[in-house]
Design an enzyme around this catalytic site. Structure first.
Site, PDB file in Angstrom:
ATOM      1  N   GLY A  96     -23.265 -10.399   2.509  1.00  0.00           N
ATOM      2  CA  GLY A  96     -24.520  -9.994   2.075  1.00  0.00           C
ATOM      3  C   GLY A  96     -25.149  -8.836   3.043  1.00  0.00           C
ATOM      4  O   GLY A  96     -26.251  -8.562   2.831  1.00  0.00           O
ATOM      5  N   PHE A  97     -24.470  -8.658   4.210  1.00  0.00           N
ATOM      6  CA  PHE A  97     -25.302  -7.721   5.296  1.00  0.00           C
ATOM      7  C   PHE A  97     -24.317  -6.710   5.425  1.00  0.00           C
ATOM      8  O   PHE A  97     -23.124  -6.594   5.259  1.00  0.00           O
ATOM      9  CB  PHE A  97     -25.452  -8.408   6.405  1.00  0.00           C
ATOM     10  CG  PHE A  97     -26.318  -9.385   6.347  1.00  0.00           C
ATOM     11  CD1 PHE A  97     -27.801  -8.853   6.757  1.00  0.00           C
ATOM     12  CD2 PHE A  97     -26.336 -10.770   6.073  1.00  0.00           C
ATOM     13  CE1 PHE A  97     -29.015  -9.773   6.633  1.00  0.00           C
ATOM     14  CE2 PHE A  97     -27.274 -11.503   5.752  1.00  0.00           C
ATOM     15  CZ  PHE A  97     -28.785 -11.330   6.204  1.00  0.00           C
ATOM     16  N   HIS A 152     -23.375  -2.305   4.992  1.00  0.00           N
ATOM     17  CA  HIS A 152     -22.968  -1.437   4.001  1.00  0.00           C
ATOM     18  C   HIS A 152     -22.045  -0.144   4.527  1.00  0.00           C
ATOM     19  O   HIS A 152     -22.911   0.259   5.678  1.00  0.00           O
ATOM     20  CB  HIS A 152     -24.245  -0.844   3.202  1.00  0.00           C
ATOM     21  CG  HIS A 152     -24.107  -0.285   1.857  1.00  0.00           C
ATOM     22  ND1 HIS A 152     -23.596   1.078   1.877  1.00  0.00           N
ATOM     23  CD2 HIS A 152     -23.934  -1.110   0.587  1.00  0.00           C
ATOM     24  CE1 HIS A 152     -23.404   1.051   0.291  1.00  0.00           C
ATOM     25  NE2 HIS A 152     -23.511  -0.155  -0.524  1.00  0.00           N
ATOM     26  N   HIS A 210     -23.520   3.236  -8.469  1.00  0.00           N
ATOM     27  CA  HIS A 210     -23.950   3.478  -6.949  1.00  0.00           C
ATOM     28  C   HIS A 210     -22.968   4.297  -6.432  1.00  0.00           C
ATOM     29  O   HIS A 210     -21.806   4.128  -5.485  1.00  0.00           O
ATOM     30  CB  HIS A 210     -23.754   2.221  -6.186  1.00  0.00           C
ATOM     31  CG  HIS A 210     -24.588   2.351  -4.866  1.00  0.00           C
ATOM     32  ND1 HIS A 210     -24.085   1.219  -3.846  1.00  0.00           N
ATOM     33  CD2 HIS A 210     -25.617   2.840  -4.604  1.00  0.00           C
ATOM     34  CE1 HIS A 210     -25.130   1.470  -2.755  1.00  0.00           C
ATOM     35  NE2 HIS A 210     -26.050   2.556  -3.492  1.00  0.00           N
ATOM     36  N   ARG A 229     -31.882  -0.748  -2.624  1.00  0.00           N
ATOM     37  CA  ARG A 229     -32.360  -1.464  -3.678  1.00  0.00           C
ATOM     38  C   ARG A 229     -32.626  -3.014  -3.342  1.00  0.00           C
ATOM     39  O   ARG A 229     -33.171  -3.608  -4.100  1.00  0.00           O
ATOM     40  CB  ARG A 229     -30.930  -1.942  -4.581  1.00  0.00           C
ATOM     41  CG  ARG A 229     -30.052  -0.428  -5.131  1.00  0.00           C
ATOM     42  CD  ARG A 229     -28.716  -0.482  -5.484  1.00  0.00           C
ATOM     43  NE  ARG A 229     -28.107  -1.062  -4.081  1.00  0.00           N
ATOM     44  CZ  ARG A 229     -26.709  -1.234  -4.132  1.00  0.00           C
ATOM     45  NH1 ARG A 229     -25.902  -1.140  -5.206  1.00  0.00           N
ATOM     46  NH2 ARG A 229     -26.130  -1.587  -3.051  1.00  0.00           N
ATOM     47  N   ASP A 273     -26.307  -7.511  -2.588  1.00  0.00           N
ATOM     48  CA  ASP A 273     -25.974  -8.875  -2.993  1.00  0.00           C
ATOM     49  C   ASP A 273     -26.684  -9.998  -2.219  1.00  0.00           C
ATOM     50  O   ASP A 273     -26.542 -11.066  -2.995  1.00  0.00           O
ATOM     51  CB  ASP A 273     -24.569  -9.031  -2.601  1.00  0.00           C
ATOM     52  CG  ASP A 273     -23.419  -7.851  -3.389  1.00  0.00           C
ATOM     53  OD1 ASP A 273     -23.749  -7.843  -4.781  1.00  0.00           O
ATOM     54  OD2 ASP A 273     -22.689  -7.152  -2.853  1.00  0.00           O
ATOM     55  N   ARG A 291      -4.755  12.172  -5.982  1.00  0.00           N
ATOM     56  CA  ARG A 291      -3.704  11.879  -5.314  1.00  0.00           C
ATOM     57  C   ARG A 291      -3.461  12.186  -3.907  1.00  0.00           C
ATOM     58  O   ARG A 291      -3.188  13.601  -3.433  1.00  0.00           O
ATOM     59  CB  ARG A 291      -2.424  12.419  -6.257  1.00  0.00           C
ATOM     60  CG  ARG A 291      -1.065  11.899  -5.925  1.00  0.00           C
ATOM     61  CD  ARG A 291      -0.641  11.855  -4.567  1.00  0.00           C
ATOM     62  NE  ARG A 291       0.942  11.518  -4.450  1.00  0.00           N
ATOM     63  CZ  ARG A 291       1.373  11.164  -3.270  1.00  0.00           C
ATOM     64  NH1 ARG A 291       0.765  11.060  -2.230  1.00  0.00           N
ATOM     65  NH2 ARG A 291       2.760  10.745  -3.250  1.00  0.00           N
ATOM     66  N   HIS A 299     -16.693  -6.209  -1.616  1.00  0.00           N
ATOM     67  CA  HIS A 299     -17.202  -5.578  -2.725  1.00  0.00           C
ATOM     68  C   HIS A 299     -18.384  -6.376  -3.659  1.00  0.00           C
ATOM     69  O   HIS A 299     -19.286  -7.029  -3.165  1.00  0.00           O
ATOM     70  CB  HIS A 299     -16.433  -4.593  -3.460  1.00  0.00           C
ATOM     71  CG  HIS A 299     -16.748  -3.487  -4.463  1.00  0.00           C
ATOM     72  ND1 HIS A 299     -18.114  -3.038  -4.672  1.00  0.00           N
ATOM     73  CD2 HIS A 299     -16.257  -2.886  -5.344  1.00  0.00           C
ATOM     74  CE1 HIS A 299     -18.217  -2.188  -5.321  1.00  0.00           C
ATOM     75  NE2 HIS A 299     -17.223  -1.822  -5.709  1.00  0.00           N
ATOM     76  N   ARG A 356     -22.329  -2.663 -14.114  1.00  0.00           N
ATOM     77  CA  ARG A 356     -21.700  -1.803 -13.359  1.00  0.00           C
ATOM     78  C   ARG A 356     -20.762  -0.922 -14.825  1.00  0.00           C
ATOM     79  O   ARG A 356     -20.502   0.155 -14.447  1.00  0.00           O
ATOM     80  CB  ARG A 356     -20.944  -2.189 -12.351  1.00  0.00           C
ATOM     81  CG  ARG A 356     -20.042  -1.142 -11.459  1.00  0.00           C
ATOM     82  CD  ARG A 356     -21.122  -0.077 -10.948  1.00  0.00           C
ATOM     83  NE  ARG A 356     -22.131  -0.396 -10.236  1.00  0.00           N
ATOM     84  CZ  ARG A 356     -22.140  -0.614  -8.604  1.00  0.00           C
ATOM     85  NH1 ARG A 356     -20.745  -0.211  -8.437  1.00  0.00           N
ATOM     86  NH2 ARG A 356     -23.179  -0.880  -8.058  1.00  0.00           N
TER      87      ARG A 356
END
Ligand code: COA
Length: 375
Positions: free
Chosen positions: A258-259, A261, A187, A270, A312, A356, A222, A337
């Site tokens: 779960g909500f 992004h 992703h 997805r 998720d 950096r 995450h 992943r």
């Protein structure tokens, strides 16, 4: 230079070019190497998708057979690593266990320090093959059960079920799991992938990069969100309670896991595929209450906040309905992943520049050090 030049959370910043995957928030779509992820989920097995991510093209039959043979040959973990896993404190989280197991694998691999592309790809294959074995071993040993060895005649998904539970479930369950692995595989520059690239950019080896990425994935903002989703659904418990529960969360301006992004603002590409398979799992298992609760929460979040679920949200109940205990969810995400992390590590190494960024200083002005007696 002022604070307006600072991009907190690196929001909206392009940190590099990448040919691996593309998120298109305007059409809620995601492609891996140009292929829509929902088509890959429908037509491919996870192993084909890993091959695609690592090589840029889907394999033909011969290439897939060779790739699978190589992966299956690397599934065993050493008796010493099994002993280390058995010695882990039982109450610790499996994410800490798998992070430590990956770190230990670096100590065992004679090629750890070889950062050539060929050696890094061999190490990636070992990680792909051994991470599920280590996750399953930790699950069983942590419950006082004997570990079950990997079986080279099973697919990646089938073998994981076998190592966890001693049997391979119905084909619909294996397919739903395979779909979750594919949707979780890659992703773009999410936090754990960017962490992996940052570590790889220092020319540290793939074990160092993956260990760091697992640390990043653990957080509830995450990868840890899939576990938090199932805890939330269990706390709600019954569909009749869902309305009141979410009303009260939103009235208190609390986060609903779960909500939302960072990139998708009008729906995660997805989610429809994973939801379909989660619903199918619910029907197979004969337990529809988690998906009923999920539907109420999703409708309410959309109506009141205009916020959509992320992957998720359906993956949490799907894993639960497959029989996995909640602390296994994020380690499963790691197993999937790893494929994306590794492809980004290859890409970073192929055209490397040390990552950096700068920080805009906002502390006290320069001042002299006074000897301790004068402070
Ligand atoms: N529940 C309730 N409100 C949410 C929310 C959620 N899950 N996600 C975002 N919001 C709200 C924020 O409170 C904010 O509202 P405000 O403008 O009134 O303050 C607004 O939506 C914008 O959110 P923001 O925090 O700027 O989004 P972000 O891009 O920084 O964060 C996430 C993205 C994923 C970190 C965030 O949506 C979140 O914490 N989600 C829950 C954890 C999760 O599911 N993580 C998995 C990600 S794949």
């Amino acid at each position: 230079m002022s604070e307006t030049d600072v991009h907190k959370g690196l929001v909206g910043i392009y940190a590099d070019v990448s040919a691996i995957s593309k998120v298109m928030p305007e059409s809620n779509s995601l492609t891996y190497r140009g292929y829509p992820v929902q088509d890959l989920a429908e037509h491919c097995r996870f192993e084909e998708v890993v091959y695609l991510l690592w090589n840029g093209e889907l394999p033909n039959r011969r290439e897939l057979a060779a790739f699978e043979k190589a992966e299956r040959a690397e599934r065993r973990i050493t008796p010493r690593l099994r002993q280390v896993i058995a010695a882990f404190p039982r109450r610790g989280h499996p994410m800490d266990a798998i992070r430590t197991a990956v770190s230990f694998m670096a100590l065992e691999d004679p090629e750890t320090a070889d950062n050539s592309d060929a050696a890094t790809r061999r190490k990636a294959l070992r990680l792909l093959a051994k991470i599920p074995t280590a996750v399953a071993a930790r699950h069983r040993l942590g419950h006082g059960l004997r570990a079950i060895g990997a079986k080279p005649n099973l697919s990646f998904a089938e073998n994981f079920f076998h190592m966890c539970f001693g049997h391979v479930p119905a084909p619909e369950v294996v397919k739903a799991f395979d779909v979750a692995l594919i949707l979780y595989a890659e992703h773009t520059f999410n936090a754990s992938t960017f962490t992996a690239r940052t570590v790889a950019s220092t020319e540290a080896d793939i074990y160092a990069a993956v260990t760091a990425a697992i640390g990043a994935l653990k957080g509830p903002l995450h990868g840890g969100a899939n576990e938090a989703v199932m805890h939330m659904l269990k706390e709600i418990g019954r569909p009749e309670r869902a309305h009141g529960w979410i009303e009260s969360r939103l009235d208190h301006r609390a986060l609903v896991v779960g909500f939302g992004h960072r990139v998708y603002k009008s729906g995660d590409s997805r989610v429809p595929t994973m939801t379909r398979y989660a619903e199918r799992m619910a029907a197979v298992v004969g337990d529809t209450r988690w998906m009923e609760i999920s539907r109420i929460l999703a409708a309410e979040m959309l109506a009141r906040k205009n916020i959509h679920p992320n992957l998720d949200f359906p993956a949490g109940p799907a894993f639960y309905l497959m029989g996995f205990e909640i602390p296994m969810f994020t380690p499963i995400f790691v197993a999937a992943r790893l494929s994306g992390w590794a492809s980004h590590i290859f890409e970073q190494a192929a055209d490397n520049r040390l990552i950096r960024p700068l920080s805009l200083y906002c502390g006290v002005a320069e001042r002299p050090v006074r000897p301790i007696g004068e402070r």
